[in-house]
Design a protein around this motif. Structure first.
Motif, short mmCIF file in Angstrom:
data_model
loop_
_atom_site.label_atom_id
_atom_site.label_comp_id
_atom_site.label_asym_id
_atom_site.label_seq_id
_atom_site.Cartn_x
_atom_site.Cartn_y
_atom_site.Cartn_z
N SER A 76 104.54 77.71 -56.32
CA SER A 76 102.90 77.57 -56.54
C SER A 76 102.53 77.89 -57.60
CB SER A 76 102.28 78.06 -55.23
OG SER A 76 102.58 77.35 -54.10
N ALA A 77 101.70 77.23 -58.99
CA ALA A 77 101.08 78.10 -59.40
C ALA A 77 100.00 77.53 -59.63
CB ALA A 77 102.28 77.27 -60.74
N ALA A 78 99.31 78.14 -61.06
CA ALA A 78 98.13 77.47 -61.92
C ALA A 78 97.88 77.07 -62.99
CB ALA A 78 96.72 79.16 -61.53
N VAL A 79 97.53 75.67 -62.95
CA VAL A 79 97.75 75.36 -64.45
C VAL A 79 95.93 75.28 -64.95
CG1 VAL A 79 97.68 73.23 -65.76
CG2 VAL A 79 99.62 73.84 -64.51
N LYS A 80 95.86 75.85 -66.15
CA LYS A 80 94.70 75.64 -67.01
C LYS A 80 94.70 74.52 -67.95
CE LYS A 80 90.92 79.15 -68.29
NZ LYS A 80 90.78 80.52 -69.49
N GLU A 81 93.52 73.91 -67.88
CA GLU A 81 93.85 72.93 -68.95
C GLU A 81 92.68 72.17 -69.25
OE1 GLU A 81 94.89 67.84 -68.53
OE2 GLU A 81 93.92 68.51 -67.25
N PHE A 82 92.37 72.56 -70.61
CA PHE A 82 91.61 72.40 -71.32
C PHE A 82 91.71 71.54 -72.07
CE2 PHE A 82 93.40 76.19 -72.30
CZ PHE A 82 92.29 78.16 -72.05
N GLN A 83 89.77 71.02 -72.33
CA GLN A 83 89.48 69.70 -72.52
C GLN A 83 89.69 69.42 -73.83
OE1 GLN A 83 87.87 68.26 -69.97
NE2 GLN A 83 87.31 69.86 -68.95
N VAL A 84 89.53 68.07 -74.48
CA VAL A 84 90.35 67.64 -75.68
C VAL A 84 89.24 68.19 -76.86
CG1 VAL A 84 90.49 65.78 -76.96
CG2 VAL A 84 90.96 65.71 -74.71
N ASP A 85 89.50 68.68 -77.93
CA ASP A 85 88.54 69.76 -78.56
C ASP A 85 88.34 68.61 -79.96
OD1 ASP A 85 87.88 70.82 -80.75
OD2 ASP A 85 88.31 72.83 -80.74
N PRO A 86 87.13 68.30 -79.71
CA PRO A 86 86.79 67.17 -80.67
C PRO A 86 86.76 67.32 -81.92
CG PRO A 86 84.49 68.33 -79.85
CD PRO A 86 85.70 68.05 -78.88
N GLN A 87 87.20 68.90 -81.95
CA GLN A 87 87.18 69.31 -83.70
C GLN A 87 89.30 69.28 -84.40
OE1 GLN A 87 84.49 69.60 -85.56
NE2 GLN A 87 83.50 68.60 -84.13
N GLY A 88 89.42 69.09 -83.29
CA GLY A 88 90.92 69.04 -83.34
C GLY A 88 91.77 69.83 -83.39
N GLY A 89 90.84 71.51 -83.68
CA GLY A 89 91.90 72.65 -83.05
C GLY A 89 91.98 73.49 -82.21
N ASP A 90 91.59 72.75 -81.09
CA ASP A 90 92.03 73.96 -79.81
C ASP A 90 92.17 75.03 -79.70
OD1 ASP A 90 93.08 71.21 -78.85
OD2 ASP A 90 95.29 71.05 -80.26
N TYR A 91 90.90 75.46 -80.47
CA TYR A 91 90.32 77.17 -80.75
C TYR A 91 90.14 77.73 -79.24
CZ TYR A 91 87.90 81.14 -81.99
OH TYR A 91 87.30 82.38 -81.77
N GLY A 92 89.65 77.15 -77.93
CA GLY A 92 90.02 77.93 -76.76
C GLY A 92 91.46 78.17 -76.07
N TYR A 93 92.21 76.96 -76.38
CA TYR A 93 94.05 77.43 -76.32
C TYR A 93 94.18 78.02 -76.35
CZ TYR A 93 98.57 76.01 -76.21
OH TYR A 93 99.86 75.78 -76.19
N LEU A 94 94.18 78.30 -77.65
CA LEU A 94 94.87 78.63 -79.24
C LEU A 94 94.49 80.35 -78.76
CD1 LEU A 94 95.40 77.14 -81.97
CD2 LEU A 94 96.70 77.44 -80.26
N LYS A 95 93.40 80.83 -78.77
CA LYS A 95 93.00 82.10 -78.67
C LYS A 95 93.02 82.14 -76.86
CE LYS A 95 89.63 85.21 -78.52
NZ LYS A 95 88.20 85.43 -78.71
N GLU A 96 92.96 82.07 -76.45
CA GLU A 96 93.88 82.84 -74.56
C GLU A 96 94.60 82.75 -74.09
OE1 GLU A 96 92.13 82.58 -70.20
OE2 GLU A 96 91.81 81.00 -71.06
N SER A 97 95.12 81.79 -75.55
CA SER A 97 97.27 81.98 -75.12
C SER A 97 97.59 82.93 -76.20
CB SER A 97 97.47 80.83 -75.19
OG SER A 97 97.43 79.64 -76.89
N SER A 98 96.95 83.44 -77.17
CA SER A 98 97.62 84.24 -77.82
C SER A 98 97.11 85.50 -77.56
CB SER A 98 96.93 84.22 -79.66
OG SER A 98 95.56 84.51 -79.62
#
Length: 431
Positions: free
Chosen positions: A68-90
């Motif tokens: 078992s695990a958890a998946v955190k799926e980020f919403q599509v970034d309309p600006q295409g920058g994936d800022y939230g994903y890149l911030k949290e993953s880093s």
């Protein structure tokens, strides 16, 4: 160990259980719950959506091998920058390895059958949150054992985080979760975290847990003005102080901390909350906990306690036993069965061995049993302790055994701390 490699996930229509998907008409629904993820070549089925925020959704997933695990799926970034994903993953990749911080297993890209690509984190699956514990408190404070356990675990995490130069910046009950297998509380959600002195997020912390200096900074940012300095690690201590005050009182304090009375004299309100609950708890631990919380709630961040200083509070030198409610609320790999064995059975060796065998056979129906103990003397006399291979098995056993009858008796099933069980220490729990 976190895995930083990317996995590109692609689905064909045959991969999907189409009956589980709502009908689509005219537009792409970004909040559509996925049915499965293919991660590093393995299929993980979505069991439930655990939470949904503005920028991401979190799902419980299971593999064909029972993991078992958890998946955190980020919403599509309309600006295409994936800022939230890149911030949290880093941030997560930079702070891995501490027992009180959620484990990042890896990162991947999910390609839905609708052609939408989303970025995802594969995370350790945790259990009950402090937010849920507060709901279950029903306006009654939690035990000193639970408060001390939570306070120590969060402070240990903050010590590590602050030494690494990070501020969590969104500490709240929903972001502190219990790990059933590791038997401790862990911090999650580092989407607002930043390196101290390099704050890249204007709006930090959640209403009700927001430090005064963060409140001021957020107001200035909303007005388009710049503050003199960014927030420091002290904002995390403020949030923890509020969380501990809520655990002690059993009451959500959002309206209280927004009041003018709180802003004028928060120390007096803390004193009032503690005097109101003083009869419920022993006096000395109450005073130590009150002083610890007050040290975190100075309006001047420079006067606020650090995480390291807070950990040497006398409050952490007092040993507490868990209440029975704690052992029901906080899962572990060990199950404790009450109201099962008569004293007369314990002193007849043949009957005792038969009971051991019967209990082992029954408990193995729900998972892999590592060990089983029925003490013949106090403490723990006549109680059944069952150690499962993992907390998932013990949770299933607890769910199915509670209320069952054994030899004409209704079974009461609670969890039990694995660390205490391994040491042979059987608490005389407070009822």
């Amino acid at each position: 160990m976190a895995c930083s490699s990317e996995s590109s996930v692609k689905f064909s229509s045959s991969d999907l259980n189409t009956t589980a998907m709502p009908q689509m008409s005219g537009h792409v629904e970004q909040n559509l719950q996925p049915v499965l993820f293919q991660i590093y070549g393995k299929i993980w089925n979505v069991q439930a959506r655990l939470g949904q925020g503005v920028s991401a959704s979190v799902y419980r997933v299971t593999s064909g091998h029972g993991s078992s695990a958890a998946v955190k799926e980020f919403q599509v970034d309309p600006q295409g920058g994936d800022y939230g994903y890149l911030k949290e993953s880093s941030v997560l990749e930079d702070i891995q390895g501490h027992k009180n911080i959620v484990t990042l297993y890896g990162v991947f890209t999910n390609h839905s059958p609708l052609g939408v690509a989303t970025r995802c984190l594969l995370l350790e699956l945790l259990d009950v949150s402090v937010s849920e514990l507060l709901v279950r408190a029903r306006n009654q404070g939690h035990s000193m054992w639970l408060i001390q356990h939570c306070a120590r675990d969060v402070l240990e995490a903050l010590c590590f985080l602050h030494r690494e130069g990070y501020v969590h910046a969104d500490l709240k009950p929903r972001n502190v979760l219990w790990s059933a297998d590791d038997e401790c509380f862990k911090l999650i959600d580092f989407g607002l975290s930043f390196k101290e002195g390099h704050q890249d997020v204007k709006y930090i912390q959640t209403d009700g847990y927001r430090a005064p200096e963060a409140e001021l900074q957020n107001s200035l940012a909303q007005a388009g003005l710049e503050g003199d300095a960014g927030c420091t690690a002290a904002v995390d201590l403020w949030s923890l102080g509020i969380i501990l005050l809520e655990l002690f009182s059993g009451i959500k304090l959002k309206e209280t901390v927004r009041s003018q009375e709180w802003k004028a004299n928060s120390a007096a309100i803390v004193d009032h909350i503690f005097s109101s609950n003083a009869m419920v708890y022993p006096a000395i631990p109450v005073f130590h906990l009150r002083d610890l919380i007050k040290s975190m709630l100075h309006h001047d961040p420079k006067l606020r306690s650090t995480a390291e200083a807070a950990l040497i509070s006398p409050f952490f030198n007092i040993p507490f036993a868990p209440h029975i409610e704690d052992l029901v609320l906080l899962p572990t790999p060990v199950l404790r069965l009450l109201n099962v064995i008569d004293d007369s059975h314990l002193h007849n060796e043949e009957e005792y061995e038969d009971i051991i065998e019967d209990m082992r056979e029954e408990c193995q129906k729900y998972g892999s049993v590592v060990s089983l103990l029925i003490p013949k003397e106090n403490p723990g006399k006549g109680q059944v302790y069952v150690e499962y291979a993992n907390a998932g098995d013990s949770k299933e056993a607890q769910r199915l055994l509670t209320g069952r009858t054994f030899d004409g008796k209704f079974v009461v099933a609670t969890f039990y701390p694995l660390s205490a069980y391994k040491r042979g220490y059987l608490y005389q729990t407070v009822q």
